[in-house]
Design a protein around this motif. Structure first.
Motif, PDB file in Angstrom:
ATOM      1  N   VAL A 123      74.621-110.210 -16.157  1.00 33.25           N
ATOM      2  CA  VAL A 123      75.571-111.314 -16.006  1.00 33.25           C
ATOM      3  C   VAL A 123      77.014-110.808 -16.138  1.00 33.25           C
ATOM      4  N   ASN A 124      77.927-111.652 -15.637  1.00 24.69           N
ATOM      5  CA  ASN A 124      79.363-111.488 -15.892  1.00 24.69           C
ATOM      6  C   ASN A 124      79.943-110.165 -15.375  1.00 24.69           C
ATOM      7  N   LEU A 125      79.536-109.775 -14.165  1.00 26.15           N
ATOM      8  CA  LEU A 125      80.099-108.586 -13.532  1.00 26.15           C
ATOM      9  C   LEU A 125      80.940-109.015 -12.335  1.00 26.15           C
ATOM     10  N   SER A 126      82.083-108.399 -12.164  1.00 22.97           N
ATOM     11  CA  SER A 126      83.006-108.766 -11.092  1.00 22.97           C
ATOM     12  C   SER A 126      82.599-108.104  -9.774  1.00 22.97           C
ATOM     13  N   ASP A 127      82.567-108.911  -8.705  1.00 22.01           N
ATOM     14  CA  ASP A 127      82.257-108.442  -7.343  1.00 22.01           C
ATOM     15  C   ASP A 127      80.969-107.618  -7.299  1.00 22.01           C
ATOM     16  N   ALA A 128      79.985-108.021  -8.067  1.00 21.72           N
ATOM     17  CA  ALA A 128      78.752-107.244  -8.177  1.00 21.72           C
ATOM     18  C   ALA A 128      77.661-107.698  -7.215  1.00 21.72           C
ATOM     19  N   VAL A 129      77.802-108.902  -6.649  1.00 13.50           N
ATOM     20  CA  VAL A 129      76.800-109.444  -5.737  1.00 13.50           C
ATOM     21  C   VAL A 129      77.326-109.356  -4.311  1.00 13.50           C
ATOM     22  N   SER A 130      76.534-108.762  -3.433  1.00 14.68           N
ATOM     23  CA  SER A 130      76.930-108.588  -2.035  1.00 14.68           C
ATOM     24  C   SER A 130      76.058-109.459  -1.140  1.00 14.68           C
ATOM     25  N   GLY A 131      76.698-110.184  -0.227  1.00  5.37           N
ATOM     26  CA  GLY A 131      75.975-110.991   0.750  1.00  5.37           C
ATOM     27  C   GLY A 131      76.421-110.652   2.154  1.00  5.37           C
ATOM     28  N   VAL A 132      75.456-110.398   3.045  1.00  5.82           N
ATOM     29  CA  VAL A 132      75.746-110.068   4.440  1.00  5.82           C
ATOM     30  C   VAL A 132      74.917-110.981   5.332  1.00  5.82           C
ATOM     31  N   ALA A 133      75.559-111.678   6.263  1.00  4.98           N
ATOM     32  CA  ALA A 133      74.875-112.618   7.148  1.00  4.98           C
ATOM     33  C   ALA A 133      75.040-112.183   8.599  1.00  4.98           C
ATOM     34  N   TYR A 134      73.902-112.074   9.315  1.00  9.10           N
ATOM     35  CA  TYR A 134      73.896-111.799  10.747  1.00  9.10           C
ATOM     36  C   TYR A 134      73.536-113.098  11.465  1.00  9.10           C
ATOM     37  N   LEU A 135      74.332-113.475  12.478  1.00  7.44           N
ATOM     38  CA  LEU A 135      74.182-114.767  13.131  1.00  7.44           C
ATOM     39  C   LEU A 135      73.531-114.601  14.502  1.00  7.44           C
ATOM     40  N   PHE A 136      72.495-115.418  14.766  1.00  9.68           N
ATOM     41  CA  PHE A 136      71.755-115.340  16.023  1.00  9.68           C
ATOM     42  C   PHE A 136      71.674-116.721  16.668  1.00  9.68           C
ATOM     43  N   ASP A 137      71.637-116.727  18.001  1.00  6.12           N
ATOM     44  CA  ASP A 137      71.451-117.994  18.698  1.00  6.12           C
ATOM     45  C   ASP A 137      69.962-118.297  18.821  1.00  6.12           C
ATOM     46  N   VAL A 138      69.612-119.375  19.526  1.00  6.13           N
ATOM     47  CA  VAL A 138      68.233-119.825  19.604  1.00  6.13           C
ATOM     48  C   VAL A 138      67.340-118.818  20.330  1.00  6.13           C
ATOM     49  N   TYR A 139      67.953-117.926  21.114  1.00  7.53           N
ATOM     50  CA  TYR A 139      67.168-116.922  21.841  1.00  7.53           C
ATOM     51  C   TYR A 139      67.141-115.572  21.129  1.00  7.53           C
ATOM     52  N   GLY A 140      67.708-115.515  19.937  1.00 13.61           N
ATOM     53  CA  GLY A 140      67.702-114.270  19.173  1.00 13.61           C
ATOM     54  C   GLY A 140      68.814-113.321  19.525  1.00 13.61           C
ATOM     55  N   ASN A 141      69.842-113.791  20.241  1.00 16.88           N
ATOM     56  CA  ASN A 141      70.986-112.946  20.563  1.00 16.88           C
ATOM     57  C   ASN A 141      71.996-112.967  19.417  1.00 16.88           C
ATOM     58  N   LEU A 142      72.538-111.813  19.085  1.00 14.76           N
ATOM     59  CA  LEU A 142      73.588-111.730  18.078  1.00 14.76           C
ATOM     60  C   LEU A 142      74.849-112.405  18.613  1.00 14.76           C
ATOM     61  N   ILE A 143      75.379-113.373  17.868  1.00 14.64           N
ATOM     62  CA  ILE A 143      76.545-114.138  18.315  1.00 14.64           C
ATOM     63  C   ILE A 143      77.804-113.341  18.003  1.00 14.64           C
ATOM     64  N   LEU A 144      78.468-112.863  19.041  1.00 16.81           N
ATOM     65  CA  LEU A 144      79.627-112.005  18.854  1.00 16.81           C
ATOM     66  C   LEU A 144      80.921-112.793  18.668  1.00 16.81           C
ATOM     67  N   GLN A 145      80.947-114.066  19.109  1.00 11.58           N
ATOM     68  CA  GLN A 145      82.148-114.869  18.913  1.00 11.58           C
ATOM     69  C   GLN A 145      82.348-115.134  17.426  1.00 11.58           C
ATOM     70  N   PRO A 146      83.595-115.154  16.939  1.00 14.98           N
ATOM     71  CA  PRO A 146      83.850-115.417  15.512  1.00 14.98           C
ATOM     72  C   PRO A 146      83.279-116.766  15.083  1.00 14.98           C
ATOM     73  N   GLN A 147      82.633-116.785  13.922  1.00 15.83           N
ATOM     74  CA  GLN A 147      82.041-117.994  13.365  1.00 15.83           C
ATOM     75  C   GLN A 147      82.417-118.102  11.889  1.00 15.83           C
ATOM     76  N   GLN A 148      82.595-119.329  11.414  1.00 17.93           N
ATOM     77  CA  GLN A 148      82.847-119.552  10.000  1.00 17.93           C
ATOM     78  C   GLN A 148      81.517-119.579   9.238  1.00 17.93           C
ATOM     79  N   VAL A 149      81.442-118.792   8.179  1.00 21.17           N
ATOM     80  CA  VAL A 149      80.236-118.734   7.344  1.00 21.17           C
ATOM     81  C   VAL A 149      80.641-119.031   5.904  1.00 21.17           C
ATOM     82  N   SER A 150      79.922-119.951   5.273  1.00 21.10           N
ATOM     83  CA  SER A 150      80.182-120.300   3.869  1.00 21.10           C
ATOM     84  C   SER A 150      79.097-119.688   2.995  1.00 21.10           C
ATOM     85  N   PHE A 151      79.518-119.078   1.900  1.00 20.16           N
ATOM     86  CA  PHE A 151      78.599-118.476   0.942  1.00 20.16           C
ATOM     87  C   PHE A 151      78.745-119.205  -0.390  1.00 20.16           C
TER      88      PHE A 151
END
Length: 294
Positions: A123-151
């Motif tokens: 507990v109580n560590l600064s910037d210790a948790v890393s989250g990475v999200a890859y965005l795909f469309d309904v056909y499984g293509n990686l969406i290259l256009q910028p998108q807003q992601v909330s964590f």
């Protein structure tokens, strides 16, 4: 063909990224858009007369159709569903021509591949948790256009911290602080109407303070710590080693004891005038000077 001529040929082909295919020897044309979005039905107009064969080759797919020049060619939503670079060929009895066009991913996320690290941390560590999200469309293509992601990272007490990021080339990432309270934390990424969750186990940190007491137990001295907690009040996990040291004239003895139910207990000889100390890792506890004993 030598390598440099191959590159020249490839450059010439790429420079032919035209939206019109002209068939040699006939007044005819098949017009593809320069780019289109996956999942869309399109109608490609043609001009001229006579029959021809159309080939469309792209990432992981190939289409062959007999076409009648002068009539439109319809492609359904699932015909061109792999994003990438496509080449179209029109073949007639008098010649072959080709053109290139792009199929772009949908701008609407349908799936998130979410990586959260580490799966377990103090507990109580600064910037210790890393989250990475890859965005795909309904056909499984990686969406290259910028998108807003909330964590959002929510601890076992319901306290949450949130951060937002804009994806780049289909990827968005953040770093978060681990919470002050131990227990399972819910870590989620949200893009549009799609969300993905992961669980991160947050455990107590190092002991913050140690206190022990002593009392006679027959011919020995019984030692027992108070419940061991970290600096945020979280119980330190059972199995954490606590070291008791008895220092006396002419010698020293130590005993390593794992925590059980948050407490460490042991017995020592309790020599007269001995100084007894307790420690766990780099944390020192109180000392007891024993005046009784052997």
């Amino acid at each position: 063909m030598k390598p440099w001529t191959t590159w020249l040929y490839a450059g010439a082909v790429l420079s032919m990224a035209l939206s019109t295919i002209s068939v040699v020897g006939q007044t005819s044309a098949v017009r593809f858009p320069e780019s289109l979005e996956v999942g869309k039905t399109i109608s490609v107009p043609t001009t001229g007369t006579g029959s021809a064969t159309l080939y469309v080759v792209g990432p992981g797919s190939a289409i062959r159709r007999k076409i009648q020049l002068g009539q439109s060619i319809t492609f359904g939503a699932d015909d061109l569903h792999n994003a990438g670079h496509y080449v179209a060929f029109v073949v007639t009895g008098s010649g072959t021509q080709n053109a290139q066009f792009k199929v772009m991913p949908s701008a609407q996320p349908a799936d998130i591949s979410f990586l959260a690290k580490p799966s377990r941390l103090p507990v109580n560590l600064s910037d210790a948790v890393s989250g990475v999200a890859y965005l795909f469309d309904v056909y499984g293509n990686l969406i290259l256009q910028p998108q807003q992601v909330s964590f959002e990272l929510k601890d076992s007490a319901g306290r949450a911290q949130s951060r937002a990021a804009t994806s780049r080339e289909g990827v968005a990432w953040v770093r978060m602080n681990s919470a002050a309270k131990a227990g399972p934390a819910q870590f989620q990424a949200v893009a549009g109407n799609v969300r993905e969750k992961r669980v991160i186990q947050q455990v107590a940190g190092d002991p913050c303070s140690l206190r022990m007491s002593a009392h006679p137990a027959g011919s020995k001295l019984a030692l027992e710590t108070e419940p061991v907690r970290d600096c945020n009040g979280n119980p330190v996990p059972d199995g954490t080693i606590v070291t008791f040291t008895e220092t006396y004239a002419g010698g020293q003895s130590t005993v390593d004891v794992p925590l059980k139910r948050g407490v460490a207990r042991t017995e020592v000889l309790g020599r007269k005038g001995a100084v007894i100390s307790v420690a766990s890792g780099v944390v020192m506890g109180n000392e007891i000077r024993w005046s009784g004993g052997l």
